[in-house]
Design an enzyme around this catalytic site. Structure first.
Site, PDB file in Angstrom:
ATOM      1  N   HIS A   1      -7.064   2.642   4.352  1.00 25.00           N
ATOM      2  CA  HIS A   1      -6.776   3.419   5.565  1.00 25.00           C
ATOM      3  C   HIS A   1      -8.035   3.551   6.453  1.00 25.00           C
ATOM      4  CE1 HIS A   1      -3.128   4.722   3.470  1.00 25.00           C
ATOM      5  NE2 HIS A   1      -2.726   5.362   4.554  1.00 25.00           N
TER       6      HIS A   1
ATOM      7  N   CYS B   1      -4.620  -1.742  -1.503  1.00 26.98           N
ATOM      8  CA  CYS B   1      -4.844  -0.317  -1.730  1.00 26.98           C
ATOM      9  C   CYS B   1      -5.907  -0.194  -2.814  1.00 26.98           C
ATOM     10  CB  CYS B   1      -3.532   0.307  -2.201  1.00 26.98           C
ATOM     11  SG  CYS B   1      -3.710   2.004  -2.777  1.00 26.98           S
TER      12      CYS B   1
ATOM     13  N   GLU C   1      -2.829   8.541   7.993  1.00 30.37           N
ATOM     14  CA  GLU C   1      -1.417   8.174   7.800  1.00 30.37           C
ATOM     15  C   GLU C   1      -0.517   8.906   8.793  1.00 30.37           C
ATOM     16  OE1 GLU C   1      -0.330   5.903   5.490  1.00 30.37           O
ATOM     17  OE2 GLU C   1       1.744   6.148   6.130  1.00 30.37           O
TER      18      GLU C   1
ATOM     19  N   ASP D   1       0.873  -1.190   0.000  1.00 26.64           N
ATOM     20  CA  ASP D   1       0.000   0.000   0.000  1.00 26.64           C
ATOM     21  C   ASP D   1       0.902   1.230   0.000  1.00 26.64           C
ATOM     22  OD1 ASP D   1      -2.389   1.583   0.310  1.00 26.64           O
ATOM     23  OD2 ASP D   1      -1.934   1.791   2.432  1.00 26.64           O
ATOM     24  N   SER D   2       0.290   2.414  -0.035  1.00 25.42           N
ATOM     25  CA  SER D   2       1.074   3.654   0.039  1.00 25.42           C
ATOM     26  C   SER D   2       1.665   3.865   1.435  1.00 25.42           C
ATOM     27  CB  SER D   2       0.176   4.848  -0.291  1.00 25.42           C
ATOM     28  OG  SER D   2      -0.810   5.001   0.712  1.00 25.42           O
TER      29      SER D   2
ATOM     30  N   CYS E   1     -11.085   2.682   0.860  1.00 27.56           N
ATOM     31  CA  CYS E   1      -9.664   2.987   1.047  1.00 27.56           C
ATOM     32  C   CYS E   1      -9.226   2.172   2.252  1.00 27.56           C
ATOM     33  CB  CYS E   1      -9.478   4.481   1.320  1.00 27.56           C
ATOM     34  SG  CYS E   1      -7.802   4.929   1.845  1.00 27.56           S
TER      35      CYS E   1
END
Ligand code: DGL
Length: 269
Positions: free
Chosen positions: A190, A75, A156, A12-13, A188
């Site tokens: 997150h 992601c 994040e 993922d990012s 998402c």
């Protein structure tokens, strides 16, 4: 030929995909996991599709170099914009998963005839990846999508439990696009980290859906079908980040309380 003792690669990012990794680890504790968080480039959701394809392809190649039997694109942004690019790299060297398909399968089996909300990054919403996949199965679900670009960076950076974050969450969720919904897709990875806040906003009447457990079940099923489930002791979990991040380390340690390996991996240097 793939072997059962090869690791599961996940990327993922940043910290978002840890929610997917955690679900996979809980369901399949004997699997070795290699996780890559691209903290040097996070967030991905506001960047061009070309940039995301480049990051996702390089990371996938790295996971292949680490001999991963599966690569899980944990992601939504990359699943929506970079799946084909990654597939061209992975070929049949590994089994590739995206986080969108398991949610589509769940929706089709549980929410026909309903209004369903979707929140995600700008790129995920712009790609219409959920809508195009959904309409392959049914036109009986009315998808109401809203880009919520501030949420992934807030999460994040460790701001999810602040008053400002709660105000932003409430502001987004009050949007007219999310009225009269029976379910809301957290589009998402997150967002499971703010799932409680989202659930509190809507109350019990809205089914808040995230991909983590659904993804873990799909990975388990596929590995089982191919006789690739690892057997034996507790697996080793390794986490790479492309840039040092204290909050990443903290979150990884919280979600994976056992003995884990955390390391900076200078992929872009
Ligand atoms: N967690 C990712 C997603 O599911 C990426 C969010 C971002 O980096 O903008 O879309």
């Amino acid at each position: 030929m793939l072997k059962s003792n090869q690791p599961i690669g996940i990327f993922d990012s940043g910290i978002g995909g840890l929610t997917v990794a955690e679900a996979i680890h809980k369901l399949l504790p004997q699997e070795n996991i290699i996780y890559f968080g691209d903290t040097a480039h996070t967030p991905w959701g506001n960047q061009s599709a070309t940039a995301i394809q480049y990051y996702a392809s390089r990371i996938s190649q790295t996971l292949l170099d680490h001999n991963c039997k599966t690569i899980v694109i944990a992601c939504n942004t990359a699943s929506a914009t970079a799946f084909d690019a990654v597939q061209r790299i992975v070929k049949d060297h590994s089994i590739l998963f995206n986080v969108i398909d398991p949610v589509i399968e769940y929706l089709v089996s549980t929410h026909r005839g309903k209004n369903v909300g979707l929140i995600g990054t700008k790129q995920t919403i712009k790609s219409q990846a959920y809508l195009s996949r959904l309409t392959k199965h049914t036109d009986d679900i009315n998808l109401q999508a809203l880009a919520t670009p501030l949420l992934a960076p807030l999460i994040e950076e460790g701001f999810s439990n602040t008053t400002s974050a709660n105000e932003i969450i409430d502001h987004y969720l009050s949007n007219s696009a999310l009225q009269n919904i029976a379910a809301l897709i957290l589009g998402c990875t997150h967002y499971p980290l703010i799932k409680q806040q989202v659930a509190n906003f809507f109350g019990a009447k809205v089914d808040v859906i995230d991909s983590a457990e659904l993804m873990a079940q799909v990975v388990e099923k596929e590995l089982k079908n191919r006789d690739l489930l690892n057997i034996g002791n507790q697996g080793q979990c390794t986490f790479y980040v492309s840039h040092d991040s204290e909050f990443f380390n903290l979150t990884a340690k919280q979600l994976f309380p056992g003995d884990i390996k955390l390391q900076t991996y200078p992929l872009w240097e």
